[in-house]
Motif scaffolding. Structure first.
Motif, PDB file in Angstrom:
ATOM      1  N   ASP A 138      32.687   9.859  -8.122  1.00  0.00           N
ATOM      2  CA  ASP A 138      33.975   9.557  -8.754  1.00  0.00           C
ATOM      3  C   ASP A 138      33.822   8.729 -10.037  1.00  0.00           C
ATOM      4  O   ASP A 138      34.804   8.192 -10.551  1.00  0.00           O
ATOM      5  CB  ASP A 138      34.894   8.833  -7.765  1.00  0.00           C
ATOM      6  N   THR A 139      32.581   8.629 -10.572  1.00  0.00           N
ATOM      7  CA  THR A 139      32.372   7.882 -11.822  1.00  0.00           C
ATOM      8  C   THR A 139      32.886   8.706 -12.998  1.00  0.00           C
ATOM      9  O   THR A 139      32.488   9.864 -13.173  1.00  0.00           O
ATOM     10  CB  THR A 139      30.878   7.558 -12.032  1.00  0.00           C
ATOM     11  N   ILE A 140      33.761   8.099 -13.805  1.00  0.00           N
ATOM     12  CA  ILE A 140      34.302   8.816 -14.968  1.00  0.00           C
ATOM     13  C   ILE A 140      33.868   8.199 -16.294  1.00  0.00           C
ATOM     14  O   ILE A 140      33.988   8.836 -17.333  1.00  0.00           O
ATOM     15  CB  ILE A 140      35.850   8.890 -14.922  1.00  0.00           C
ATOM     16  N   LEU A 141      33.348   6.955 -16.254  1.00  0.00           N
ATOM     17  CA  LEU A 141      33.011   6.288 -17.515  1.00  0.00           C
ATOM     18  C   LEU A 141      31.859   5.302 -17.356  1.00  0.00           C
ATOM     19  O   LEU A 141      31.811   4.560 -16.379  1.00  0.00           O
ATOM     20  CB  LEU A 141      34.244   5.522 -18.045  1.00  0.00           C
ATOM     21  N   ILE A 142      30.954   5.329 -18.335  1.00  0.00           N
ATOM     22  CA  ILE A 142      29.962   4.261 -18.510  1.00  0.00           C
ATOM     23  C   ILE A 142      30.270   3.610 -19.847  1.00  0.00           C
ATOM     24  O   ILE A 142      30.410   4.307 -20.870  1.00  0.00           O
ATOM     25  CB  ILE A 142      28.516   4.800 -18.526  1.00  0.00           C
ATOM     26  N   SER A 143      30.404   2.295 -19.895  1.00  0.00           N
ATOM     27  CA  SER A 143      30.652   1.571 -21.143  1.00  0.00           C
ATOM     28  C   SER A 143      29.605   0.468 -21.291  1.00  0.00           C
ATOM     29  O   SER A 143      29.617  -0.514 -20.550  1.00  0.00           O
ATOM     30  CB  SER A 143      32.056   0.961 -21.144  1.00  0.00           C
ATOM     31  N   LYS A 165      24.440  12.839 -20.511  1.00  0.00           N
ATOM     32  CA  LYS A 165      24.362  14.286 -20.769  1.00  0.00           C
ATOM     33  C   LYS A 165      24.133  15.068 -19.478  1.00  0.00           C
ATOM     34  O   LYS A 165      24.648  16.170 -19.302  1.00  0.00           O
ATOM     35  CB  LYS A 165      23.208  14.580 -21.735  1.00  0.00           C
ATOM     36  N   ASN A 166      23.330  14.486 -18.590  1.00  0.00           N
ATOM     37  CA  ASN A 166      23.015  15.142 -17.317  1.00  0.00           C
ATOM     38  C   ASN A 166      24.129  15.009 -16.284  1.00  0.00           C
ATOM     39  O   ASN A 166      24.036  15.565 -15.193  1.00  0.00           O
ATOM     40  CB  ASN A 166      21.713  14.588 -16.732  1.00  0.00           C
ATOM     41  N   ASN A 167      25.160  14.216 -16.646  1.00  0.00           N
ATOM     42  CA  ASN A 167      26.324  14.034 -15.765  1.00  0.00           C
ATOM     43  C   ASN A 167      27.584  14.368 -16.565  1.00  0.00           C
ATOM     44  O   ASN A 167      28.350  13.468 -16.945  1.00  0.00           O
ATOM     45  CB  ASN A 167      26.385  12.597 -15.235  1.00  0.00           C
ATOM     46  N   PRO A 168      27.817  15.653 -16.834  1.00  0.00           N
ATOM     47  CA  PRO A 168      28.905  16.046 -17.738  1.00  0.00           C
ATOM     48  C   PRO A 168      30.302  15.662 -17.274  1.00  0.00           C
ATOM     49  O   PRO A 168      31.244  15.670 -18.062  1.00  0.00           O
ATOM     50  CB  PRO A 168      28.765  17.578 -17.823  1.00  0.00           C
ATOM     51  N   LYS A 169      30.439  15.260 -16.012  1.00  0.00           N
ATOM     52  CA  LYS A 169      31.758  14.858 -15.512  1.00  0.00           C
ATOM     53  C   LYS A 169      32.160  13.457 -15.976  1.00  0.00           C
ATOM     54  O   LYS A 169      33.314  13.070 -15.896  1.00  0.00           O
ATOM     55  CB  LYS A 169      31.764  14.900 -13.971  1.00  0.00           C
ATOM     56  N   LEU A 170      31.186  12.665 -16.443  1.00  0.00           N
ATOM     57  CA  LEU A 170      31.522  11.304 -16.886  1.00  0.00           C
ATOM     58  C   LEU A 170      31.416  11.183 -18.407  1.00  0.00           C
ATOM     59  O   LEU A 170      30.764  11.982 -19.069  1.00  0.00           O
ATOM     60  CB  LEU A 170      30.661  10.260 -16.176  1.00  0.00           C
ATOM     61  N   PHE A 171      32.083  10.159 -18.941  1.00  0.00           N
ATOM     62  CA  PHE A 171      32.067   9.880 -20.371  1.00  0.00           C
ATOM     63  C   PHE A 171      31.234   8.626 -20.631  1.00  0.00           C
ATOM     64  O   PHE A 171      31.135   7.748 -19.781  1.00  0.00           O
ATOM     65  CB  PHE A 171      33.498   9.679 -20.888  1.00  0.00           C
ATOM     66  N   PHE A 172      30.681   8.547 -21.846  1.00  0.00           N
ATOM     67  CA  PHE A 172      29.858   7.394 -22.232  1.00  0.00           C
ATOM     68  C   PHE A 172      30.449   6.748 -23.480  1.00  0.00           C
ATOM     69  O   PHE A 172      30.592   7.393 -24.516  1.00  0.00           O
ATOM     70  CB  PHE A 172      28.418   7.844 -22.482  1.00  0.00           C
TER      71      PHE A 172
END
Length: 379
Positions: A138-143, A165-172
């Motif tokens: 359920d991770t959607i964002l790394i900041s 890049k390897n987790n296209p469901k989340l944003f960076f």
């Protein structure tokens, strides 16, 4: 005056002030107006975006002009969270982020989001293994910030981008307020979806900034209104501010290219000489950003040293300007597990491309004298 607090804010370049004034006087029409004068203002806004995009090597429609770092960070973090919450409500950040990131995350926690605050080592760095381990379904964002504003530590952004890049469901999202113009950061095809920049940290004007938003990235807008800026930031555009921001970015990019490591050499000289002063302990790691040195003088109150130097018109700071009037302890240094005597006696010197060896030498002499005087009084 010797100004060594450039991480708090910088002196605006004369060319930036001039461009702001010229646009304010000659292109004051609303860029959304359908008459010819409004059209001229809109063309100038598009030109500012094109110039900015060319420097950052991204697309013009990926540039959103903002009022600075706090707005950029809030727009990115809350915008992703609110837009994509049906996919997940988990966010990853670090313990040493800027208050505008941490407080945005704390606010989202009150709305039911879960936030993982990654620890850092003694050098103020997150572990790649920790980043990977923290990612959930359920991770959607790394900041994660590029350069820490107090310590100068440089996070492994490229590696985190590869993970994203390897987790296209989340944003960076990257807060690059302190890195912009000092350290290169590739945006296109890097795994970075959002990146925050601020004008007043690069000799631009306060109240100006940029949020890079990858064109595939959708945000829930914090401002609703006239659908300006891809409907991400409604409101009449600050055209003079946008042009001034583009100008500041071009000037700092030129300085970065032509500096040939002079700022790093000056930082290294400062570090070497600080180590010679009895009682001074360096907190900034060796491979840090070229403009920040954080050090402690255990046993002495940093505010007293600041004021003694200030009386001689030499200006440095205790910590981040956004938190310098709060608690005595540096939250950043405490997160690095440094001793309380160091976390409560920290000082920060931050250079610009205009800083000189003579200024740094004068500061070092004044600091040594202040430290000696204060230690005499205590004995």
């Amino acid at each position: 005056m010797i100004y060594l607090d450039n991480s708090a804010t910088t002196k605006p370049y004369p060319e930036v002030i001039k461009s702001f004034q010229q646009v304010s006087e000659s292109y004051f029409a609303n860029p959304s107006s359908i008459h010819q004068f409004g059209g001229e203002a809109e063309k100038l806004l598009l030109k500012a975006k094109e110039q900015t995009a060319k420097i950052l090597r991204v697309e013009p429609d990926e540039i959103i002009f903002t009022s600075g770092g706090t707005e950029g960070n809030n727009t990115a973090i809350k915008g992703i969270a609110l837009e994509h919450q049906t996919r997940g409500k988990h966010i990853i950040t670090s313990e040493i982020e800027h208050p505008s990131v941490l407080e945005a995350c704390h606010a989202l926690e009150t709305l039911g989001f879960a936030v993982t605050y990654l620890p850092v080592n003694q050098n103020g760095l997150v572990s790649i293994a920790d980043v990977k381990q923290a990612i959930r379904n359920d991770t959607i964002l790394i900041s994660i910030m590029h350069v820490n504003n107090e310590l100068g530590s440089v996070q492994p952004i490229e590696e985190i981008g590869s993970i994203a890049k390897n987790n296209p469901k989340l944003f960076f999202h990257v807060d690059d307020v302190q890195g912009l113009g000092k350290l290169p950061l590739k945006l296109k095809n890097s795994g970075i979806d959002l990146c925050t920049m601020s004008g007043h940290k690069i000799h631009g004007l306060k109240g100006t900034g940029i949020l890079y938003v990858n064109k595939r990235t959708k945000l829930f807008p914090l401002f609703h209104g006239g659908h300006q800026e891809r409907n991400i930031r409604s409101g009449t555009e600050n055209l003079p501010g946008a042009v001034a921001m583009a100008k500041a970015l071009r000037l700092i990019s030129d300085k970065q290219k032509n500096n040939n490591g002079e700022m790093t050499k000056l930082r290294d000289y400062l570090r070497t000489e600080l180590e010679k002063i009895h009682g001074v302990v360096i907190n900034t790691p060796e491979n840090a950003a070229p403009h920040i040195i954080n050090f402690s003088v255990p046993g002495l109150k940093p505010e007293v040293i600041i004021h003694m130097l200030g009386e001689q018109q030499i200006y440095i700071s205790t910590k981040s300007a956004c938190s310098s009037k709060l608690t005595d302890e540096s939250r950043i240094l405490a997160a690095c597990a440094l001793d309380k005597v160091r976390t409560t006696s920290a000082l920060r010197v931050s250079l610009s491309y205009d800083s000189t060896r003579q200024e740094v030498t004068a500061f070092l002499q004044a600091l040594k004298k202040a430290v000696d005087q204060l230690k005499e009084v205590m004995e």
